[in-house]
Motif scaffolding. Structure first.
Motif, PDB file in Angstrom:
ATOM      1  N   GLY A 101      10.636 -11.980 -25.244  1.00  0.00           N
ATOM      2  CA  GLY A 101      12.048 -11.799 -25.542  1.00  0.00           C
ATOM      3  C   GLY A 101      12.338 -10.668 -26.517  1.00  0.00           C
ATOM      4  O   GLY A 101      13.474 -10.489 -26.946  1.00  0.00           O
ATOM      5  N   VAL A 102      11.313  -9.904 -26.854  1.00  0.00           N
ATOM      6  CA  VAL A 102      11.540  -8.745 -27.727  1.00  0.00           C
ATOM      7  C   VAL A 102      12.464  -7.746 -27.026  1.00  0.00           C
ATOM      8  O   VAL A 102      13.270  -7.082 -27.650  1.00  0.00           O
ATOM      9  CB  VAL A 102      10.192  -8.101 -28.133  1.00  0.00           C
ATOM     10  CG1 VAL A 102      10.394  -6.759 -28.802  1.00  0.00           C
ATOM     11  CG2 VAL A 102       9.423  -9.048 -29.058  1.00  0.00           C
ATOM     12  N   ALA A 103      12.330  -7.672 -25.715  1.00  0.00           N
ATOM     13  CA  ALA A 103      13.252  -6.858 -24.916  1.00  0.00           C
ATOM     14  C   ALA A 103      13.525  -7.584 -23.606  1.00  0.00           C
ATOM     15  O   ALA A 103      12.699  -8.380 -23.152  1.00  0.00           O
ATOM     16  CB  ALA A 103      12.660  -5.485 -24.647  1.00  0.00           C
ATOM     17  N   ASP A 104      14.683  -7.307 -23.011  1.00  0.00           N
ATOM     18  CA  ASP A 104      15.000  -7.922 -21.718  1.00  0.00           C
ATOM     19  C   ASP A 104      14.458  -7.091 -20.563  1.00  0.00           C
ATOM     20  O   ASP A 104      13.930  -7.619 -19.591  1.00  0.00           O
ATOM     21  CB  ASP A 104      16.529  -8.025 -21.541  1.00  0.00           C
ATOM     22  CG  ASP A 104      17.124  -9.086 -22.439  1.00  0.00           C
ATOM     23  OD1 ASP A 104      16.411 -10.071 -22.731  1.00  0.00           O
ATOM     24  OD2 ASP A 104      18.282  -8.913 -22.870  1.00  0.00           O
ATOM     25  N   VAL A 224      10.608  -0.047 -13.813  1.00  0.00           N
ATOM     26  CA  VAL A 224      11.409  -0.929 -14.653  1.00  0.00           C
ATOM     27  C   VAL A 224      10.817  -2.339 -14.576  1.00  0.00           C
ATOM     28  O   VAL A 224      10.540  -2.845 -13.497  1.00  0.00           O
ATOM     29  CB  VAL A 224      12.879  -0.947 -14.179  1.00  0.00           C
ATOM     30  CG1 VAL A 224      13.687  -1.964 -14.972  1.00  0.00           C
ATOM     31  CG2 VAL A 224      13.488   0.442 -14.294  1.00  0.00           C
ATOM     32  N   VAL A 225      10.634  -2.951 -15.755  1.00  0.00           N
ATOM     33  CA  VAL A 225      10.051  -4.287 -15.834  1.00  0.00           C
ATOM     34  C   VAL A 225      11.075  -5.224 -16.470  1.00  0.00           C
ATOM     35  O   VAL A 225      11.658  -4.903 -17.507  1.00  0.00           O
ATOM     36  CB  VAL A 225       8.769  -4.266 -16.699  1.00  0.00           C
ATOM     37  CG1 VAL A 225       8.176  -5.666 -16.828  1.00  0.00           C
ATOM     38  CG2 VAL A 225       7.746  -3.304 -16.104  1.00  0.00           C
ATOM     39  N   THR A 226      11.290  -6.376 -15.837  1.00  0.00           N
ATOM     40  CA  THR A 226      12.201  -7.346 -16.449  1.00  0.00           C
ATOM     41  C   THR A 226      11.716  -8.769 -16.145  1.00  0.00           C
ATOM     42  O   THR A 226      10.666  -8.953 -15.530  1.00  0.00           O
ATOM     43  CB  THR A 226      13.655  -7.107 -15.965  1.00  0.00           C
ATOM     44  OG1 THR A 226      14.552  -7.832 -16.801  1.00  0.00           O
ATOM     45  CG2 THR A 226      13.845  -7.516 -14.516  1.00  0.00           C
ATOM     46  N   SER A 227      12.493  -9.753 -16.581  1.00  0.00           N
ATOM     47  CA  SER A 227      12.066 -11.143 -16.406  1.00  0.00           C
ATOM     48  C   SER A 227      12.184 -11.562 -14.944  1.00  0.00           C
ATOM     49  O   SER A 227      12.960 -10.989 -14.176  1.00  0.00           O
ATOM     50  CB  SER A 227      12.929 -12.051 -17.267  1.00  0.00           C
ATOM     51  OG  SER A 227      14.266 -11.995 -16.788  1.00  0.00           O
ATOM     52  N   ILE A 228      11.430 -12.584 -14.566  1.00  0.00           N
ATOM     53  CA  ILE A 228      11.460 -13.087 -13.188  1.00  0.00           C
ATOM     54  C   ILE A 228      12.876 -13.567 -12.860  1.00  0.00           C
ATOM     55  O   ILE A 228      13.397 -13.328 -11.763  1.00  0.00           O
ATOM     56  CB  ILE A 228      10.459 -14.259 -13.026  1.00  0.00           C
ATOM     57  CG1 ILE A 228       9.040 -13.804 -13.379  1.00  0.00           C
ATOM     58  CG2 ILE A 228      10.530 -14.848 -11.623  1.00  0.00           C
ATOM     59  CD1 ILE A 228       8.450 -12.760 -12.474  1.00  0.00           C
ATOM     60  N   GLU A 229      13.483 -14.218 -13.834  1.00  0.00           N
ATOM     61  CA  GLU A 229      14.830 -14.755 -13.641  1.00  0.00           C
ATOM     62  C   GLU A 229      15.812 -13.654 -13.253  1.00  0.00           C
ATOM     63  O   GLU A 229      16.565 -13.768 -12.289  1.00  0.00           O
ATOM     64  CB  GLU A 229      15.252 -15.411 -14.956  1.00  0.00           C
ATOM     65  CG  GLU A 229      16.504 -16.231 -14.864  1.00  0.00           C
ATOM     66  CD  GLU A 229      16.901 -16.737 -16.252  1.00  0.00           C
ATOM     67  OE1 GLU A 229      16.200 -16.432 -17.246  1.00  0.00           O
ATOM     68  OE2 GLU A 229      17.928 -17.430 -16.328  1.00  0.00           O
ATOM     69  N   ARG A 230      15.761 -12.572 -14.011  1.00  0.00           N
ATOM     70  CA  ARG A 230      16.663 -11.460 -13.724  1.00  0.00           C
ATOM     71  C   ARG A 230      16.272 -10.765 -12.422  1.00  0.00           C
ATOM     72  O   ARG A 230      17.135 -10.298 -11.670  1.00  0.00           O
ATOM     73  CB  ARG A 230      16.626 -10.465 -14.885  1.00  0.00           C
ATOM     74  CG  ARG A 230      17.651  -9.376 -14.732  1.00  0.00           C
ATOM     75  CD  ARG A 230      17.964  -8.697 -16.034  1.00  0.00           C
ATOM     76  NE  ARG A 230      19.231  -7.996 -15.942  1.00  0.00           N
ATOM     77  CZ  ARG A 230      19.722  -7.226 -16.889  1.00  0.00           C
ATOM     78  NH1 ARG A 230      19.057  -7.100 -18.020  1.00  0.00           N
ATOM     79  NH2 ARG A 230      20.865  -6.615 -16.728  1.00  0.00           N
TER      80      ARG A 230
END
Lengths: 390, 324
Positions: A101-104, A224-230
């Protein structure tokens, strides 16, 4: 601590510039173009990015790229050392930032004018950093100055111990070229290579011939890397990071680990393999395709051995059996690799890994549940396994 | 930017048609003759009698006067046309057309880079030579210290009056866009012969190089646990002791691995350059150049011994030679 990075983050966008021998523009522009393209591909806007990471060798500071692209607040930025060894190390950084959670949403990039600007092949005679100086003192006076020369030293011993021949290395070059022939973005698009071409090409550093060495290229690539949810809400099928790891081995030097009991295998890459398999719960049999860092042909054989696709010393047999082609056991470097698509320090390999998961490589194998992507060889390095969203 | 790329693509499209194209032919204005040979030999300071002394030449393996082989393309050089002469504008052939094309696209610089001659037979008095030229290859655009440029390979084929090939010449030129700013050239680079790169020295390695300067090949030895280590480190990786002492190596060992370097060629080193990874009898390994090998002798396992020698510029280095 029981937390792992398994299935915590996914690659949702990829972008790149054209790959050339002379880009005609600044490295900052290349980085900005690649980053903007990756954000657009992800279906996001620059303001959605709050983390950035790249190689310590990259000349484009995060804030410079952020200003150019219109990325606003950043809550995470960091860099990874050791040349191409950083290629997946940056992915580890991005996944850690997202998982904690340091970055989205983190953008990862690498861009340079490696061909028209400072070429790595010309050696380390200039521009080396002070902390490295003493290390290089053991090689400079003797003329051991170039990446090809360091890899050649390992290769000669490896060939001696396992009976590997230049002809075996040719197979790597020829198969990889065959993939580039079908890739319009590759420098060697529609230009095949024969075994005879390889065998008659000039010696660079014995036993390495010209076509055992990757190209030198200008260009940039980003993802670009983001959360699975997003990731579930974004347009492309996400490439889920199943396992990702960095490693340096005992008695490690930067490209010149000549003093270990054996110099015919790469303990740091063995350690990357051990970690990504443990994190993902997968093994070599689960891997359907691979992007193996290919600055030079022999290093592909060593990685096949490190990741357990064949036994020690049997890389040559695995390759000669046709396993790296699209119909083979392990379609490898389906973009043409750094040997034949472009040398973008492994970052273009990440783009191809994502394409393989999405199913839109120029040389798409049928099965694409899991793809292995690795960083540089001979340096402290890194690797990851990409998978499908469940 | 976009227009530059477009123009470059346009040029390269045209260049593709040039590869393999006929670039003109030059019949020699004169037959091979004694007067030109005499002038050539005078300028070159070549007093070999087979070129000028009919009697000596008759008794040589040639059986008569022959022309110096290096004159091959001198015979077919087109006659000099002064630039103020009207003929100058008309004196074009394919090769010149190709050069004009480069000029139109801004590649105004030209420099000759290679001149490789192959001789099939000696020319004799009275031979009539004709050169035909073919554009053999044009490189991709390459960054060079002079600027971005293309290398053009033109092959000259020399034939005699019987249409028999007597020699050929590969003449390589580069057409380039002169770099905007002159490349910085340090005064040192101009005034001195390039030498090997000296080792950067600091606390952790200077003592070892001082040993080399005294003629000693040293190995760092942990004073606490006795482990030998190379390259030197400030702390023992086995027992973490900071105490160490230098131990002199006997200088004998075997080749553990090696590479022979061909490209790129860095000024100050001689190529092909053999770099060995030597396993000393004491157990540590060291990188150094291997010299004095017979062809085919260099292989893994070769027994070698160290010699400390002075190189260009005065620096001393260890070299390894096959043990005799």
């Amino acid at each position: 601590m029981s937390t792992t990075l398994k299935d915590e983050a996914a690659i949702v966008g990829i972008g790149q510039t054209e790959f050339s021998k002379n880009s005609g523009r600044s490295e900052l522009q290349l980085a900005s173009e690649a980053v903007a393209a990756a954000i657009e591909d992800a279906g996001l806007r620059p303001a959605d990015i709050d983390g950035m990471t790249t190689f310590s060798m990259d000349a484009n500071q995060e804030i410079e790229v952020a200003r150019a692209v219109g990325i606003g607040n950043l809550t995470y930025f960091g860099r990874v050392e050791y040349g191409g060894g950083a290629a997946i190390g940056v992915m580890l950084q991005a996944a850690m930032a997202v998982a904690t959670g340091v970055a989205d949403t983190v953008v990862v990039y690498r861009a340079f004018n490696e061909r028209s600007g400072r070429r790595y092949s010309t050696g380390i005679a200039e521009g080396i950093v002070t902390a490295d100086l003493i290390h290089w003192s053991w090689y400079l006076p003797f003329g051991l100055l170039t990446p090809a020369s360091w890899v050649a030293m390992f290769t000669q011993r490896y060939m001696h111990e396992y009976g590997c021949k230049s002809r075996d290395l040719a197979e790597v070059a020829v198969t990889t070229r065959q993939h580039a022939v079908n890739n319009p973005n590759a420098w060697f698009y529609e230009r095949p290579l024969t075994v005879e071409d390889h065998q008659s090409s000039r010696m660079i550093c014995e036993p390495l011939r010209l076509f055992d060495c990757c190209q030198e290229s200008d260009g940039g690539a980003a993802c670009v890397v983001t959360s699975i949810e997003r990731a579930r809400d974004l347009p492309h099928r996400p490439a889920v990071i199943r396992g990702v790891a960095q490693a340096a081995g005992a008695d490690q030097e930067n490209m010149t680990s000549f003093y270990r009991p054996s110099i015919s295998h790469r303990p740091e890459m063995d350690l990357v393999a051990k970690q990504v398999y443990a994190m993902s719960g997968l093994g070599p049999d689960d891997i359907d395709a691979a992007i193996l860092y290919d600055a030079f042909t022999p290093i592909v054989l060593w990685q096949l051995e490190s990741f357990g696709f064949c036994a020690r010393g049997e890389g040559k047999d695995f390759v000669m059996d046709g396993n790296l082609g699209v119909g083979g056991r392990l379609p490898t470097n389906t973009n043409g690799g750094q040997l034949s698509e472009a040398y973008i320090h492994g970052m273009n390999g990440i783009s191809e890994g994502v394409r393989l998961i999405r199913g839109d490589s120029c040389n798409q194998p049928e099965k694409n549940d899991h793809v292995l992507v690795t960083g540089g060889v001979g340096v402290p390095t890194s690797g990851m396994i990409l998978g499908q969203l469940d | 930017m976009a227009t530059d790329a477009k123009r470059k693509a346009e040029l390269e499209e045209k260049l593709r048609d040039w590869v393999g194209a006929d670039a003109g032919s030059c019949p020699a204005p004169d037959v091979v003759n004694g007067q030109m040979i005499r002038h050539w030999c005078a300028v070159m300071g070549d007093s070999n009698p087979v070129y000028q002394d009919a009697e000596a030449a008759k008794n040589s393996i040639h059986g008569g006067i022959v022309a110096p082989p290096a004159m091959m393309n001198a015979w077919t050089m087109p006659p000099f046309v002064p630039p103020w002469d009207d003929l100058a504008a008309e004196a074009t052939d394919g090769e010149q057309e190709l050069h004009q094309l480069f000029e139109q696209y801004g590649y105004t610089g030209v420099v000759g880079t290679d001149h490789d001659m192959e001789i099939r037979r000696y020319l004799r008095l009275g031979d009539e030579i004709t050169a035909s030229k073919v554009v053999e290859a044009i490189s991709e655009e390459k960054p060079t210290p002079l600027g971005l440029g293309y290398f053009i390979d033109v092959r000259w084929i020399f034939r005699d009056q019987n249409d028999e090939e007597v020699g050929s010449l590969l003449f390589r030129t580069m057409r380039y866009q002169p770099a905007q700013e002159a490349m910085p050239v340090s005064s040192a680079a101009v005034s001195s012969v390039p030498t090997r790169l000296p080792p950067p020295k600091g606390h952790d390695n200077a003592w070892w190089w001082e040993g080399i300067d005294r003629g000693e090949l040293l190995i760092q030895k942990c004073s606490a646990c006795g482990v030998l280590r190379h390259p030197p480190r400030p702390m023992c990786g086995e027992c973490q002791s900071l105490d160490w002492e230098p131990e002199a190596s006997a200088g004998s060992g075997t080749v553990y691995s090696f590479t022979v370097l061909h490209h790129p060629q860095v000024p100050g080193y001689e190529y092909p350059l053999v770099v060995g990874l030597i396993e000393l009898d004491e157990g540590t390994r060291i990188v150094a150049n291997v010299v004095g090998c017979e062809p085919g002798e260099l292989q893994i396992g070769l027994v070698v011994e160290a010699h400390i020698e002075k190189v260009e510029g005065g620096m001393k280095l260890p070299f390894f030679r096959p043990a005799r």
